[in-house]
Write a protein that holds these residues in place. Structure first.
Motif, PDB file in Angstrom:
ATOM      1  N   SER A   1     -10.809 -17.679 -42.696  1.00  0.00           N
ATOM      2  CA  SER A   1     -10.665 -16.552 -43.610  1.00  0.00           C
ATOM      3  C   SER A   1      -9.700 -16.952 -44.721  1.00  0.00           C
ATOM      4  CB  SER A   1     -10.134 -15.314 -42.871  1.00  0.00           C
ATOM      5  OG  SER A   1      -8.837 -15.568 -42.358  1.00  0.00           O
ATOM      6  N   GLY A   2      -9.421 -16.023 -45.548  1.00  0.00           N
ATOM      7  CA  GLY A   2      -8.468 -16.271 -46.622  1.00  0.00           C
ATOM      8  C   GLY A   2      -8.039 -14.960 -47.235  1.00  0.00           C
ATOM      9  N   GLY A   3      -7.366 -15.064 -48.338  1.00  0.00           N
ATOM     10  CA  GLY A   3      -6.907 -13.862 -49.013  1.00  0.00           C
ATOM     11  C   GLY A   3      -6.176 -14.213 -50.297  1.00  0.00           C
ATOM     12  N   ILE A   4      -5.827 -13.203 -51.046  1.00  0.00           N
ATOM     13  CA  ILE A   4      -5.065 -13.370 -52.282  1.00  0.00           C
ATOM     14  C   ILE A   4      -3.938 -12.348 -52.259  1.00  0.00           C
ATOM     15  CG2 ILE A   4      -5.114 -13.218 -54.795  1.00  0.00           C
ATOM     16  CD1 ILE A   4      -8.087 -13.999 -54.622  1.00  0.00           C
ATOM     17  N   THR A   5      -2.733 -12.822 -52.489  1.00  0.00           N
ATOM     18  CA  THR A   5      -1.569 -11.945 -52.538  1.00  0.00           C
ATOM     19  C   THR A   5      -1.046 -11.904 -53.969  1.00  0.00           C
ATOM     20  OG1 THR A   5      -0.991 -12.605 -50.283  1.00  0.00           O
ATOM     21  CG2 THR A   5       0.684 -11.431 -51.552  1.00  0.00           C
ATOM     22  N   GLY A   6      -0.794 -10.706 -54.464  1.00  0.00           N
ATOM     23  CA  GLY A   6      -0.244 -10.537 -55.798  1.00  0.00           C
ATOM     24  C   GLY A   6       1.219 -10.135 -55.712  1.00  0.00           C
TER      25      GLY A   6
ATOM     26  N   GLY B   1       3.883  -5.506 -54.410  1.00  0.00           N
ATOM     27  CA  GLY B   1       2.701  -6.335 -54.604  1.00  0.00           C
ATOM     28  C   GLY B   1       1.515  -5.774 -53.852  1.00  0.00           C
ATOM     29  N   TRP B   2       0.494  -6.582 -53.705  1.00  0.00           N
ATOM     30  CA  TRP B   2      -0.716  -6.169 -53.009  1.00  0.00           C
ATOM     31  C   TRP B   2      -1.375  -7.398 -52.393  1.00  0.00           C
ATOM     32  CZ3 TRP B   2      -0.109  -6.618 -58.205  1.00  0.00           C
ATOM     33  CH2 TRP B   2      -0.905  -7.568 -58.850  1.00  0.00           C
ATOM     34  N   ALA B   3      -2.329  -7.173 -51.532  1.00  0.00           N
ATOM     35  CA  ALA B   3      -3.053  -8.270 -50.893  1.00  0.00           C
ATOM     36  C   ALA B   3      -4.491  -7.845 -50.673  1.00  0.00           C
ATOM     37  CB  ALA B   3      -2.403  -8.651 -49.569  1.00  0.00           C
ATOM     38  N   THR B   4      -5.407  -8.796 -50.781  1.00  0.00           N
ATOM     39  CA  THR B   4      -6.814  -8.535 -50.539  1.00  0.00           C
ATOM     40  C   THR B   4      -7.398  -9.674 -49.735  1.00  0.00           C
ATOM     41  OG1 THR B   4      -8.961  -8.097 -51.596  1.00  0.00           O
ATOM     42  CG2 THR B   4      -7.495  -9.630 -52.721  1.00  0.00           C
ATOM     43  N   SER B   5      -8.299  -9.360 -48.824  1.00  0.00           N
ATOM     44  CA  SER B   5      -8.938 -10.371 -47.987  1.00  0.00           C
ATOM     45  C   SER B   5     -10.092 -11.015 -48.744  1.00  0.00           C
ATOM     46  CB  SER B   5      -9.457  -9.741 -46.691  1.00  0.00           C
ATOM     47  OG  SER B   5      -8.390  -9.210 -45.937  1.00  0.00           O
ATOM     48  N   THR B   6     -10.286 -12.298 -48.520  1.00  0.00           N
ATOM     49  CA  THR B   6     -11.374 -13.045 -49.154  1.00  0.00           C
ATOM     50  C   THR B   6     -11.877 -14.095 -48.180  1.00  0.00           C
ATOM     51  OG1 THR B   6      -9.974 -14.806 -50.062  1.00  0.00           O
ATOM     52  CG2 THR B   6     -10.213 -12.806 -51.394  1.00  0.00           C
TER      53      THR B   6
END
Length: 340
Positions: free
Chosen positions: A230-235, A242-247
């Motif tokens: 899995s992965g994700g992006i953290t802002g 901040g925020w985070a989204t799964s990718t």
């Protein structure tokens, strides 16, 4: 903070006067021979001491700044060297501007801020683990790299590690390694946040990007067999949470403008746009959420058909409106009979 009880000095614990004098003398000698903090050395042309200048007479706009082996400044008008900033035993790898100040990444894991107008070194910050990642020792194939390849790798990673955010009036910077990210205020180098990825995950600095408001850092995660699962992006921001989204494990982020980025997550999932100023995703046209979206698509959506107002169409009150067939010129026989 834990407070310890006062320790009572016994005669055995008190140094003789001669010993005290020796300690003070040794301390004075060490202070006299102490090198310049962090090995800093600012010099003018020909290795002479740099002549102080007033920031009003010189600024970053007047200078051409370059890295290697230190930070070198040249007058844009004449091409002559104005000053150089070196650190003993370290080499400058990458330069980025935070407002009017120059941020430099060094191969020993140190990051410094310099004000070009008066060539003052404003602050220093050591980044844990940065120098090890820049060198890449112990990685597969590391022993086969040439010196040129090692230097190129270090410069590439230094550029990926440093991200400057030009937030209006208050720039800041993020430093990213696979196991740590730090946010620093440019005004004084103050550490505002630090964060580590979750267990089994690492940040990917070479995929990180920044806008004028935030830094976005992709991460990958693996299972016990070492396979990417899995992965994700953290802002990250300084003025808000901040925020985070799964990718998926290979999602990419592309900067579109000062605030928006496009996240692409493989061939099946359509790309999506995220606004880092509003800290919200862009809602697609036609979505049921579009009327209530915090962020509408750039340029807006196509105009929806507007219902016809009978009064605006010129229909008198109490008069039946013409039907669609009549309006399009259909034969009268094809029209439905008028109500009796």
């Amino acid at each position: 903070m834990s407070w310890k009880p006062l320790r009572v000095l016994t005669p055995r614990s008190i140094l003789p006067a001669s010993a005290v004098m020796l300690v003070l003398a040794a301390g004075a000698a060490a202070h006299a021979n102490k090198p310049v903090p962090f090995g800093d050395r600012v010099a003018g042309p020909g290795d002479a001491g740099a002549t102080p200048v007033k920031s009003e007479s010189l600024s970053s706009a007047d200078l051409d700044l370059r890295v290697g082996p230190g930070l070198e400044a040249f007058h844009k008008g004449t091409g002559e060297q104005a000053w150089s900033y070196r650190r003993e035993g370290a080499e400058a790898l990458h330069l980025a501007m935070a407002g009017d100040n120059a941020i430099v990444v060094w191969d020993d894991g140190m990051v410094t801020s310099v004000r070009p107008g008066d060539h003052e070194v404003r602050w220093h910050r050591a980044v844990p683990g940065l120098s090890d990642w820049l060198r890449g020792d112990g990685e597969p194939g590391a022993d086969k790299r040439t010196d040129a390849q090692r230097k190129q790798l270090a410069r590439q990673r230094a550029a990926g590690a440093l991200h400057t955010v030009q937030r209006d009036g208050s720039p800041w910077l993020a430093l990213v390694t696979p196991n740590l990210t730090m946010g620093l205020r440019d005004a004084d180098g103050d550490l505002r946040y630090n964060d580590k990825p979750a267990n089994g995950c690492v940040y990917d600095p070479l995929r990180a990007v920044h806008t004028d408001y935030a830094v976005l850092i992709p991460r990958t995660c693996t299972n016990s067999a070492g396979q990417a699962v899995s992965g994700g992006i953290t802002g990250y921001r300084l003025d808000s949470t901040g925020w985070a989204t799964s990718t998926g494990p290979t999602a990419t982020v592309k900067v579109l403008d000062r605030s928006r980025v496009e996240i692409t997550d493989g061939p099946i999932v359509p790309p999506r746009v995220f606004d880092t100023k509003a800290a919200a995703p862009e809602t697609a046209c036609g979505s049921v959420d579009a009327p209530f979206a915090a962020v509408r698509p750039q340029g807006g959506c196509a105009a929806e058909p507007t219902p016809v107002d009978p009064a605006a169409a010129g229909t008198a009150p109490g008069t039946a409106a013409p039907d669609a067939a009549a309006a399009t010129g259909a034969p009268a026989g094809d029209q439905p009979p008028a109500p009796q």
